[in-house]
Write a protein that holds these residues in place. Structure first.
Motif, PDB file in Angstrom:
ATOM      1  N   ARG A 373      35.712  33.106  37.867  1.00 50.87           N
ATOM      2  CA  ARG A 373      36.895  33.229  38.729  1.00 50.87           C
ATOM      3  C   ARG A 373      37.919  34.176  38.108  1.00 50.87           C
ATOM      4  O   ARG A 373      38.571  34.954  38.817  1.00 50.87           O
ATOM      5  CB  ARG A 373      37.519  31.850  38.955  1.00 50.87           C
ATOM      6  CG  ARG A 373      36.708  30.967  39.901  1.00 50.87           C
ATOM      7  CD  ARG A 373      37.401  29.639  40.166  1.00 50.87           C
ATOM      8  NE  ARG A 373      36.733  28.925  41.230  1.00 50.87           N
ATOM      9  CZ  ARG A 373      36.990  29.055  42.514  1.00 50.87           C
ATOM     10  NH1 ARG A 373      37.933  29.897  42.909  1.00 50.87           N
ATOM     11  NH2 ARG A 373      36.329  28.376  43.424  1.00 50.87           N
ATOM     12  N   ARG A 374      38.052  34.089  36.799  1.00 52.37           N
ATOM     13  CA  ARG A 374      39.013  34.971  36.133  1.00 52.37           C
ATOM     14  C   ARG A 374      38.522  36.420  36.150  1.00 52.37           C
ATOM     15  O   ARG A 374      39.303  37.352  36.380  1.00 52.37           O
ATOM     16  CB  ARG A 374      39.247  34.501  34.699  1.00 52.37           C
ATOM     17  CG  ARG A 374      40.229  35.369  33.933  1.00 52.37           C
ATOM     18  CD  ARG A 374      40.685  34.742  32.639  1.00 52.37           C
ATOM     19  NE  ARG A 374      41.624  35.587  31.928  1.00 52.37           N
ATOM     20  CZ  ARG A 374      42.921  35.671  32.197  1.00 52.37           C
ATOM     21  NH1 ARG A 374      43.424  34.964  33.198  1.00 52.37           N
ATOM     22  NH2 ARG A 374      43.719  36.459  31.506  1.00 52.37           N
ATOM     23  N   TRP A 376      36.612  37.910  38.285  1.00 51.67           N
ATOM     24  CA  TRP A 376      36.669  38.501  39.621  1.00 51.67           C
ATOM     25  C   TRP A 376      37.981  38.208  40.358  1.00 51.67           C
ATOM     26  O   TRP A 376      38.043  38.313  41.578  1.00 51.67           O
ATOM     27  CB  TRP A 376      35.487  37.993  40.457  1.00 51.67           C
ATOM     28  CG  TRP A 376      34.225  38.734  40.176  1.00 51.67           C
ATOM     29  CD1 TRP A 376      34.112  40.072  39.954  1.00 51.67           C
ATOM     30  CD2 TRP A 376      32.911  38.200  40.078  1.00 51.67           C
ATOM     31  NE1 TRP A 376      32.800  40.402  39.733  1.00 51.67           N
ATOM     32  CE2 TRP A 376      32.043  39.272  39.794  1.00 51.67           C
ATOM     33  CE3 TRP A 376      32.377  36.922  40.205  1.00 51.67           C
ATOM     34  CZ2 TRP A 376      30.674  39.113  39.642  1.00 51.67           C
ATOM     35  CZ3 TRP A 376      31.019  36.760  40.048  1.00 51.67           C
ATOM     36  CH2 TRP A 376      30.178  37.833  39.767  1.00 51.67           C
ATOM     37  N   ALA A 377      39.013  37.878  39.612  1.00 49.20           N
ATOM     38  CA  ALA A 377      40.288  37.521  40.244  1.00 49.20           C
ATOM     39  C   ALA A 377      40.905  38.691  41.007  1.00 49.20           C
ATOM     40  O   ALA A 377      41.602  38.499  42.005  1.00 49.20           O
ATOM     41  CB  ALA A 377      41.276  37.011  39.189  1.00 49.20           C
ATOM     42  N   LYS A 378      40.646  39.927  40.548  1.00 46.92           N
ATOM     43  CA  LYS A 378      41.279  41.094  41.153  1.00 46.92           C
ATOM     44  C   LYS A 378      40.323  41.922  42.002  1.00 46.92           C
ATOM     45  O   LYS A 378      40.603  43.083  42.312  1.00 46.92           O
ATOM     46  CB  LYS A 378      41.887  41.976  40.059  1.00 46.92           C
ATOM     47  CG  LYS A 378      43.035  41.297  39.312  1.00 46.92           C
ATOM     48  CD  LYS A 378      43.695  42.245  38.324  1.00 46.92           C
ATOM     49  CE  LYS A 378      44.878  41.582  37.641  1.00 46.92           C
ATOM     50  NZ  LYS A 378      45.559  42.502  36.686  1.00 46.92           N
ATOM     51  N   LYS A 424      36.868  36.847  48.993  1.00 47.61           N
ATOM     52  CA  LYS A 424      36.790  35.835  47.942  1.00 47.61           C
ATOM     53  C   LYS A 424      35.328  35.695  47.508  1.00 47.61           C
ATOM     54  O   LYS A 424      34.565  34.954  48.123  1.00 47.61           O
ATOM     55  CB  LYS A 424      37.324  34.496  48.445  1.00 47.61           C
ATOM     56  CG  LYS A 424      38.800  34.535  48.828  1.00 47.61           C
ATOM     57  CD  LYS A 424      39.281  33.185  49.331  1.00 47.61           C
ATOM     58  CE  LYS A 424      40.752  33.224  49.704  1.00 47.61           C
ATOM     59  NZ  LYS A 424      41.220  31.901  50.211  1.00 47.61           N
TER      60      LYS A 424
END
Length: 458
Positions: A373-374, A376-378, A424
């Protein structure tokens, strides 16, 4: 429709990739490389392995029938045993009596662990299939595209903080050595080829090591199970010495009567086999997970995230990642459920081995659940910025002020659509997210409660 309208429609609605983006070479990592048995079923649906689960259930029932430890309907005491366990965990008074007799019919923990093993086999196969086609589908969807230049090729004088960080990560992952003189569009595909070659080279060693780890973990489990099994069910009368049978005597009697104790050789042997299979699956899950984490980090440094702006899969091209992530979350949920059941069966204060398992779980679960998640956060922000910049190329401020121009209006409409796009990659439904994370945190809470009340009672 005039020529300008056709041009704008193609630019804003019909294109999957920006015209400035270059598709990368589509390559896939072989997720079955460390699992030669499942590799034979890689082109089959996971349900093809269901007969393996049926065979496990049949073997367990057959063994218990043969050694006379199956039990009957009178041994079904799930509700009463759950009541005793609840009272024990929360330091309440225990009920006055509980027979130290545990045939298979009473051992609901083993039922659930057997079910978890079967579901884990299906999940591991599902995960392998999803992983083995994820990268090529991302490339085909246009969700990942080539960089303009690889991190180590950018001139230092023009390198920003992001490029410098990417260079550091690339050096740590040894990407330049692995991809050689590859072009930006071939670099990631060549890296995947290198990883596949390395995995094949070491798969025998990894396989043997995985089996050895599974055997060692099984030995640790049996060491606690044979001496502390069902200690959380020992009633207060025996625990306080009000009965002719001491607390230790009750636990020994319960462990000896257990269908999988060393007193029942066939059941004991079957339990060892099933435990080795279970721990082997856990080890392979984590080996695959480590490889995937490496590929995720490499992908972030060798490709640029984009999107399928036609949104043909409902995830803007990122559905392959969502499919893999769901199996990772579900596998972690199965692991947490198994730990919870072991805590229920043995009790944390009675079994040091579970501290090791919980410590390992504390490290691995966040890495597999939260690290992607971190990373691919951006993704959404990067993809949107690239798309919007491309759409607005050649459009002057004067054009933007001319709201009556059909071409400009269509471009602005597409810009608005890009800004509101819900990209997402790791999307889960709210219910599934909350239910999974609750289940993942549950064994940690249960361990804390058991430790706290054992200290308070003493």
């Amino acid at each position: 429709m005039d020529d300008d309208s056709k041009l704008v429609t193609n630019e804003t609605l019909g294109e999957n990739l920006d015209t400035t983006s270059i598709k990368i070479a589509a390559k896939d990592w072989d997720a079955f490389v460390f699992n030669p048995i499942m590799r034979q079923f890689r082109h089959h649906r996971s349900w093809a392995l269901l007969p393996v689960g049926v065979l496990m259930v049949a073997a367990t029932i057959g063994v218990n029938c043969a050694q006379g430890t199956l039990g009957g309907l009178a041994d079904l005491q799930v509700a009463s045993d759950a009541h005793i366990i609840f009272n024990n965990i929360f330091g309440l008074d225990r009920v006055e009596s509980s027979r130290p007799d545990f045939p298979f019919m009473r051992d609901f923990v083993s039922w659930l662990l057997l079910l978890i093993i079967i579901v884990a086999i299906l999940t591991l196969h599902t995960q392998g299939r999803a992983m083995s086609r994820c990268l090529s589908r991302l490339a085909d969807n246009g969700a990942i595209v080539a960089l303009d230049a690889l991190p180590w090729e950018s001139p230092i004088s023009s390198a920003g903080l992001g490029v410098l960080r990417s260079r550091s990560v690339s050096k740590f992952l040894r990407l330049e050595r692995l991809v050689g003189q590859s072009s930006p569009q071939d670099a990631f595909g060549n890296l995947v080829d290198s990883i596949n070659i390395s995995c094949k080279r070491y798969r025998a060693l990894v396989g043997a090591g995985s089996v050895l780890i599974a055997i060692v973990m099984t030995g640790g489990l049996l060491a606690g199970a044979t001496t502390n099994a069902f200690s959380t069910l020992a009633p207060s009368a025996t625990a306080s010495g009000d009965s002719s049978m001491t607390y230790e005597g009750w636990v020994i009697a319960a462990s000896s009567s257990w269908w999988a104790s060393s007193q029942h050789f066939i059941g004991y042997t079957l339990y060892i086999v099933l435990a080795v299979v279970a721990f082997y699956i856990i080890v392979i899950f984590h080996v695959n997970g480590i490889c995937v984490i490496y590929l995720i980090l490499a992908m972030g440094n060798l490709t640029r995230p984009s999107a399928d702006w036609a949104n043909r899969d409902g995830y803007y091209g990122w559905k392959p990642v969502a499919d893999v992530y769901r199996t990772v979350v579900f596998a972690t949920f199965l692991f947490s459920s198994a730990i919870t059941l072991m805590l229920v069966m043995i009790g944390l204060q009675n079994f040091l081995f579970l501290f090791v398992i919980l410590g390992f779980y504390l490290v691995i679960a966040p890495a597999f659940i939260f690290a992607p998640r971190r990373v691919w956060a951006k993704v959404a922000e990067t993809a949107k910025q690239a798309r919007i910049s491309h759409l607005l190329q050649g459009v002057s401020d004067d054009d933007l002020q001319n709201s009556k121009d059909v071409r400009v209006l269509r471009i602005l409409a597409e810009v608005d659509r890009c800004r509101t796009a819900q990209i997402k990659p790791l999307r889960l439904t709210k219910f599934w997210t909350s239910a999974s994370f609750t289940a993942i945190l549950f064994p940690l809470g249960l361990a804390g409660v058991q430790t706290l009340f054992s200290v308070l009672i003493q």
